[in-house]
Design a protein around this motif. Sequence first.
Motif, PDB file in Angstrom:
ATOM      1  N   ALA A  71       0.827  -1.206   0.000  1.00 40.60           N
ATOM      2  CA  ALA A  71       0.000   0.000   0.000  1.00 40.60           C
ATOM      3  C   ALA A  71       0.865   1.261   0.000  1.00 40.60           C
ATOM      4  CB  ALA A  71      -0.921  -0.017   1.225  1.00 40.60           C
ATOM      5  N   TRP A  72       1.977   1.221   0.735  1.00 40.40           N
ATOM      6  CA  TRP A  72       2.900   2.360   0.774  1.00 40.40           C
ATOM      7  C   TRP A  72       3.431   2.674  -0.627  1.00 40.40           C
ATOM      8  CZ3 TRP A  72       5.133   6.344   3.205  1.00 40.40           C
ATOM      9  CH2 TRP A  72       6.420   6.742   2.825  1.00 40.40           C
ATOM     10  N   GLN A  73       3.878   1.640  -1.333  1.00 37.63           N
ATOM     11  CA  GLN A  73       4.405   1.859  -2.686  1.00 37.63           C
ATOM     12  C   GLN A  73       3.290   2.205  -3.661  1.00 37.63           C
ATOM     13  OE1 GLN A  73       8.485  -0.524  -3.018  1.00 37.63           O
ATOM     14  NE2 GLN A  73       6.749  -1.881  -3.245  1.00 37.63           N
ATOM     15  N   GLY A  74       2.140   1.538  -3.508  1.00 37.92           N
ATOM     16  CA  GLY A  74       1.017   1.826  -4.389  1.00 37.92           C
ATOM     17  C   GLY A  74       0.513   3.245  -4.263  1.00 37.92           C
ATOM     18  N   PHE A  75       0.587   3.810  -3.055  1.00 33.50           N
ATOM     19  CA  PHE A  75       0.162   5.196  -2.849  1.00 33.50           C
ATOM     20  C   PHE A  75       1.014   6.158  -3.678  1.00 33.50           C
ATOM     21  CE2 PHE A  75       1.102   9.157  -0.557  1.00 33.50           C
ATOM     22  CZ  PHE A  75      -0.160   9.746  -0.580  1.00 33.50           C
ATOM     23  N   TRP A  76       2.336   5.990  -3.621  1.00 31.19           N
ATOM     24  CA  TRP A  76       3.230   6.887  -4.355  1.00 31.19           C
ATOM     25  C   TRP A  76       3.060   6.723  -5.862  1.00 31.19           C
ATOM     26  CZ3 TRP A  76       5.497  10.741  -1.947  1.00 31.19           C
ATOM     27  CH2 TRP A  76       5.750  10.645  -0.569  1.00 31.19           C
ATOM     28  N   ILE A  77       2.799   5.501  -6.286  1.00 31.94           N
ATOM     29  CA  ILE A  77       2.670   5.244  -7.725  1.00 31.94           C
ATOM     30  C   ILE A  77       1.308   5.713  -8.245  1.00 31.94           C
ATOM     31  CG2 ILE A  77       2.555   3.424  -9.474  1.00 31.94           C
ATOM     32  CD1 ILE A  77       4.484   1.814  -7.602  1.00 31.94           C
ATOM     33  N   ALA A  78       0.237   5.329  -7.549  1.00 33.61           N
ATOM     34  CA  ALA A  78      -1.116   5.588  -8.057  1.00 33.61           C
ATOM     35  C   ALA A  78      -1.569   7.018  -7.810  1.00 33.61           C
ATOM     36  CB  ALA A  78      -2.095   4.602  -7.414  1.00 33.61           C
ATOM     37  N   ILE A  97       0.330   9.752  -6.247  1.00 30.73           N
ATOM     38  CA  ILE A  97       1.298  10.839  -6.399  1.00 30.73           C
ATOM     39  C   ILE A  97       1.814  10.905  -7.828  1.00 30.73           C
ATOM     40  CG2 ILE A  97       3.441  11.841  -5.512  1.00 30.73           C
ATOM     41  CD1 ILE A  97       1.106  11.797  -3.550  1.00 30.73           C
ATOM     42  N   GLY A  98       1.842   9.761  -8.513  1.00 29.46           N
ATOM     43  CA  GLY A  98       2.228   9.750  -9.919  1.00 29.46           C
ATOM     44  C   GLY A  98       3.693   9.499 -10.189  1.00 29.46           C
ATOM     45  N   ILE A  99       4.425   9.015  -9.195  1.00 30.28           N
ATOM     46  CA  ILE A  99       5.835   8.679  -9.413  1.00 30.28           C
ATOM     47  C   ILE A  99       5.910   7.347 -10.159  1.00 30.28           C
ATOM     48  CG2 ILE A  99       8.058   8.229  -8.298  1.00 30.28           C
ATOM     49  CD1 ILE A  99       7.122   9.893  -5.948  1.00 30.28           C
ATOM     50  N   PRO A 100       6.746   7.214 -11.173  1.00 32.30           N
ATOM     51  CA  PRO A 100       6.841   5.953 -11.921  1.00 32.30           C
ATOM     52  C   PRO A 100       7.166   4.774 -11.013  1.00 32.30           C
ATOM     53  CG  PRO A 100       7.985   7.700 -13.089  1.00 32.30           C
ATOM     54  CD  PRO A 100       7.610   8.269 -11.754  1.00 32.30           C
ATOM     55  N   SER A 101       6.573   3.629 -11.329  1.00 26.64           N
ATOM     56  CA  SER A 101       6.755   2.440 -10.486  1.00 26.64           C
ATOM     57  C   SER A 101       8.214   1.994 -10.436  1.00 26.64           C
ATOM     58  CB  SER A 101       5.884   1.301 -11.014  1.00 26.64           C
ATOM     59  OG  SER A 101       6.203   0.990 -12.365  1.00 26.64           O
ATOM     60  N   PHE A 102       8.947   2.207 -11.516  1.00 24.38           N
ATOM     61  CA  PHE A 102      10.358   1.821 -11.530  1.00 24.38           C
ATOM     62  C   PHE A 102      11.117   2.548 -10.421  1.00 24.38           C
ATOM     63  CE2 PHE A 102      14.763   2.282 -12.826  1.00 24.38           C
ATOM     64  CZ  PHE A 102      15.098   1.014 -13.269  1.00 24.38           C
ATOM     65  N   ILE A 103      10.865   3.851 -10.252  1.00 27.64           N
ATOM     66  CA  ILE A 103      11.569   4.651  -9.260  1.00 27.64           C
ATOM     67  C   ILE A 103      11.121   4.278  -7.850  1.00 27.64           C
ATOM     68  CG2 ILE A 103      12.032   6.993  -8.449  1.00 27.64           C
ATOM     69  CD1 ILE A 103      13.308   6.280 -11.141  1.00 27.64           C
TER      70      ILE A 103
END
Length: 377
Positions: A99-106, A108-114
């Motif tokens: 969920a922590w990583q999904g929040f930043w990706i979904a 905030i819009g930061i690319p999943s690779f980063i």
Amino acid sequence: MRQYGMLLALALIVVLFQIWTDGILLKPQNVTNLVQQNSYILILAIGMMIVIIAGHIDLSVGSLAAFIGAAAGVMMIKHDMPWALALALCLLIGAAAGAWQGFWIAYIGIPSFIVTLAGMLLFRGATQILLEGQTLRPFPDGFQSVGNGFIPEMGPYTDYHNPTLVIALAVILFVLWREWRDRKRQEEYELDVIPMGLFVAKCTALVAAIVAFALTLASYHGAPIVLLVLCGLLIALGFVMRNAVIGRHVYALGGNRPAAKLSGVKDKRVTFLVFVNMGVLAALAGVVYAARLTAATPNAGINFELEAIAAAFIGGASASGGVGTVLGAIIGGLVLGVLNNGMSLVGIGTDYQQVIKGLVLLAAVGFDVWNKRRVGS
């Protein structure tokens, strides 16, 4: 075409190494070891396939699996927590990490690779901090059975493991029912179906494969517990991706995100849930690996993410997203697992093993590119 091609390739690889190893590859003990040794990669490959279908990537799963194994070791070995409670907490921690990583990706819009690259570094460092650079062992017997245990024997004494044969019968009935149901649905919608002769041949081949696999396991100690976990994931997530609304939305986002958003797909929520699911599966893989190793070690999970990504692409995932199946992830993982096991049995060094696996991955992705160009033309 891609999936059936890899299934055929898996069969050819099995036959090749069965001959090359003088029959050792398909001995019951080796087949059981093959399932247990590759179980955590197969679990990760299922989650990675869904992430890639959605058009993303996750580089953190190996480090997250190591962190979960470390957390399990601290809870059970240092603090004497009951293993069932610790297992549940580990899965919750994995969901929170996803969920922590999904929040930043979904959102905030930061690319999943980063984001997942940062997660890889974060969880690897947290593992070292949690274990203080040391290995914790041993785990309780009940926890070890998750990675090394077998279904208990029941019923009258025979030359085979009775519960394994019963489970195999249930699987055969389920597979035949699903194949027949899918054929009837296609006929109802006036879609093309394969001729009845080929349909019967396909079902016969499926039944023969299940029977041969079940008899091999039943002649040793029976089905490993982790195999039931894999079957449950295959059935549940396969159904979700094939029949549930959320699964179709994942395919839609990976295939054409702008069109999916215009069609009403809630892309942020779907992406968020995809990474929560990946976090749970990474935690499960970490638990299985720790139970299999009977220890929590700082070096766990190294290159797991690369193996999972390779298994997904070999199993039919497309680099552009929107293509792939849960079953394909299992097939890709088995291709890599049989290659590893077979090459080790015949004495091929790890250096050459890496070269061969790299060429297999390149060939699989190259076939995907060629097939798309052929269909487009």
